[in-house]
Enzyme design. Structure first.
Site, PDB file in Angstrom:
ATOM      1  CG  ASP A 460      -0.237  -0.312   2.528  1.00  0.00           C
ATOM      2  OD1 ASP A 460       0.732  -1.095   2.542  1.00  0.00           O
ATOM      3  OD2 ASP A 460      -0.669   0.228   3.554  1.00  0.00           O
ATOM      4  CD  GLU A 664       7.857   2.508   5.584  1.00  0.00           C
ATOM      5  OE1 GLU A 664       6.855   1.788   5.753  1.00  0.00           O
ATOM      6  OE2 GLU A 664       7.785   3.747   5.472  1.00  0.00           O
TER       7      GLU A 664
END
Length: 757
Positions: A460, A664
């Site tokens: 996502d 990330e």
């Protein structure tokens, strides 16, 4: 910068040269103020900080006054053995004032400070100073002092080699000694107040809340007692319904979101039996939940660092979720009860088993986890609505009603507003009516169906999945299920004599009558899935796998790095693997490794069509890890090494240049600042003051795993920050004319020989 007001005796100075601690010890033991006090002050009962004063400034500062120097013999001039004596707070302030030009509490190559500071030496009790130069060294100093400040230290001793440490070694050490520990969580009385408060609780009266499954009465009693013992916490303890949570029930929890109970074990504390939460590792520091596929990726790094017990506990938590919630959840929050994530449990279990096979309960553990995986396979991935009976393939297609509650409704203002305007009501009125079911809108239902599927996929968001995710039998999911089928078959045959008895908690309609599983049927399932994927997903001309649209009955054309998951799962034939490497790999290989999708597939980006974080130009650790593993499976070692080197170089270069940052995701096309990501969710791990304390889970793991199979000369080159192009040039084998002639002559001689091949 600081010095001590008086010099130690010569005997103390000599002992300091001999009695040194490991310069790379963990911070808790390295910054031992009592050790420092004893060496410098002997038996005097004074605080070290009371002896400190400002260190001599350097000539870079106008009007500086140098203190008279002592004889050189009183100091250690060999920098390799030099230890520094530093006042923590004043030096941090000095560093930030001089070097942190953009005022973000970090020292990076984008700051244009002098990149130079003087600090006191321990051998002179801080009376003399030495220079530290360069962005890497002084940013490491800021990091070390910030960590010491976290521990409450006022004055510390730092070995110079700790600041000059090989960056590859430094990052690996920090992951091992600090990052994993700082990402560790558990769910019990000690943590429920913090974990139970949901940061996505948009209600007017947020409070810590936990939902307990009916199969765990001891946990309900435990948390109820916690609530009684600490009424000021306002802990709300609730049962979940028997028989599973429907979409209607989950929607009904929107006004009372909470955390879901996880596995607990019994322990004796102060002579009394109590419960203790099985620990787990979170993706990043802001999380307190057990996440799905993040945990598998993290566990790869944990196992490489010998943290087997933590990985084992995480697998037990997954099995608990399947046992009581029916699936491995996106995360253990109430609004995720209908949503899973990419399934990795069988490989997870087998990797752990390899590390614990010598333990007496190892086989029981393996049986427990494999039974859970079998239940998940049948009830989640091979059942409606995720299973497509026509193609025989599976999809990310979770249940759900209304606007996804973990996302503020305003996130969808651009989607919902046109429908509200059509009815002549406000945005807020429309959301309330739609969530209650009073307003019916099939188009919006379809939009949120796909939105939930994107989130379940773990990707996502991406234009690959936007507006179609729930209809797609994706390469990634079906590759993982093929791996499930192979792993379960091999595990039953190898470890359970081809007869795995199913515990009642894990039985399903598929095995409840017989009560056991054998390997043959799982082998057939794997063969059938491969045949179906070859039929619906394999494009021989492109040399790649593509997702299959089960509604429109056609193969998609979005080029995604998930195509390499088929190699990780062992699904691709040798011929298909060769095509993937020859035709597919060049489409995705960039400066920093693999990009998630090609620029061509992503399409044009503009203000009305912004970047999506799982598209070009961004690269993610899971895509790298699985591609490396797939290439190694098929013998493409050089390609695996090259891609791994590129990714690790990008990570370590940002780590060196930007104050130890580990984030990330990365923009794998950017050479200077790949951690700078412009996408809808920003970039977790970049926002810290002074020092990063946990990195990011799966990037930590990718770094550790990558180092585990790179050859030594590559790791050494990484430590010197050698870019791939230069490394490739300097290590290439270059034959001179004589060598080429010799080879040609040998070829001709071989052709004319009588040797039969």
């Amino acid at each position: 910068m600081s010095v001590l007001g008086r010099a130690p005796t010569s005997s103390v100075r000599r002992s300091l040269s001999i009695e040194r601690k490991d310069p790379f010890a963990p911070i808790e033991t390295y910054y031992d103020e009592s050790f420092l006090q004893k060496k410098l002050l002997g038996d005097k009962q004074r605080a070290i900080s009371s002896y400190t004063k400002q260190a001599p400034t350097t000539s870079l500062v106008a009007g500086s006054n140098f203190l008279p120097r002592r004889r050189g013999s009183h100091d250690e001039f060999t920098q390799a053995n030099q230890e520094l004596l530093v006042n923590v707070e004043s030096t941090i302030n000095d560093l930030l004032d001089r070097e942190d030009k953009d005022r973000n509490y970090q020292i990076t190559i984008e700051d244009n400070g002098p990149k130079h500071i003087s600090v006191g030496t321990l051998g002179s009790a801080g009376y003399r100073s030495t220079d530290l130069r360069g962005n890497y060294v002084i940013s490491n100093l800021l990091q070390e002092l910030t960590l010491a400040q976290d521990l409450g230290k006022k004055v510390v001793k730092i070995h110079r080699s700790r600041l000059n440490e090989n960056p590859v070694t430094r990052l690996d050490r920090r992951i091992r000694d600090e990052f994993w520990k700082n990402l560790e969580r558990s769910l019990d009385a000690n943590t429920i107040e913090k974990a139970g408060k949901d940061p996505k609780d948009w209600t007017d009266n947020p409070r810590p809340r936990i939902y307990v499954p009916h199969g765990c009465p001891e946990q309900y009693e435990y948390y109820t007692q916690v609530a009684k013992d600490k009424p000021e916490m306002r802990l709300d303890v609730r049962w979940l319904p028997k028989g599973g949570a429907t979409a209607e029930f989950v929607k009904g929890l929107n006004d009372a979101p909470g955390i879901l109970a996880l596995a607990m074990r019994k322990e004796i504390v102060n002579g009394k039996e109590t419960l203790k939460g099985e620990p787990f590792t979170v993706p990043g520091g802001r999380f307190n939940e057990l996440y799905g596929w993040d945990s598998y990726m993290v566990a790869i790094g944990l196992l490489e660092h010998g943290r087997v017990a933590m990985a084992k506990s995480m697998a037990i938590n997954f099995a608990f979720c399947i046992q009581h919630y029916g699936k491995i959840l996106n995360a253990n929050r109430s609004y995720y009860l209908s949503r899973s994530q990419p399934p990795f449990l069988t490989d997870f279990a087998l990797q752990i088993y390899e590390h614990i096979s010598h333990e007496p309960d190892a086989l029981d553990f393996l049986k427990f986890i494999i039974q859970a995986a079998i239940k998940e396979y049948y009830n989640v991935w091979m059942s409606a609505p995720r299973y497509d009976p026509v193609s025989g393939l599976s999809r990310y297609r979770p249940d759900g009603l209304g606007v996804p509650p973990e996302t503020e409704a305003t996130h969808f203002v651009h989607v919902i507003t046109p429908y509200a305007e059509k009815l002549g009501i406000t945005f807020e009125e429309y959301v309330k009516g739609y969530n209650s079911g009073d307003i019916k809108e099939p188009e919006l239902d379809d939009y949120f169906l796909h939105d939930r599927a994107v989130r379940e996929s773990g990707h996502d968001t991406s234009y690959r999945l936007e507006g179609c995710a729930a209809n797609l039998a994706t390469v990634d999911l079906n590759s993982l299920l093929y791996k499930y089928e192979c792993d379960i078959a091999n595990c039953i045959r190898t470890h359970f004599r081809d007869h795995l008895t199913m515990h009642p908690d894990f039985q399903t309609e598929a095995n409840r009558i017989d009560g056991y599983e054998s390997s043959a049927v799982w082998h057939r399932r794997a063969r059938m899935r491969k045949a179906r994927m070859d039929k619906y997903m394999w494009n021989a001309k492109a040399g790649m796998y593509f997702d299959y649209d089960t509604v429109n009955k056609k193969m998609t054309d979005y080029e995604s790095a998930t195509t390499f998951w088929a190699m990780w799962a062992g699904l691709a034939s040798p011929k298909q693997a060769a095509a993937l490497v020859l035709k597919g790999l060049p489409k995705f290989e960039e400066f920093g490794g693999l990009v998630s999708g090609t620029e061509k597939s992503r399409g044009e980006i503009h203000i009305a069509r912004p970047n999506r974080q799982w598209d070009y130009p961004f690269g993610w650790a899971p895509q790298q890890i699985l591609a490396w593993g797939g290439l190694l499976n098929y013998g493409y070692t050089e390609e695996a090494h090259r891609l791994c080197y590129k990714w690790l170089y990008m990570v370590i270069k940002a780590f060196v240049d930007f104050n130890g940052v580990v984030v990330e995701k990365y923009d794998v096309t950017r050479q200077k600042d790949p951690h700078t990501v412009e996408a809808e969710y920003g970039n977790q791990g970049a926002d810290f003051k002074g020092v990063p304390r946990e990195g990011f889970g799966w990037v930590n793991a990718s770094f550790v795993y990558g180092l585990s199979f790179l050859p030594t000369h590559m790791k050494r080159a990484l430590g010197t920050l050698t870019p791939w192009t230069l490394f490739e040039e300097k290590t290439a084998i270059k034959l001179d004319q004589h060598d080429e002639l010799t080879i040609h002559e040998e070829d001709e001689e071989f052709k004319n020989s009588d040797v039969v091949v």
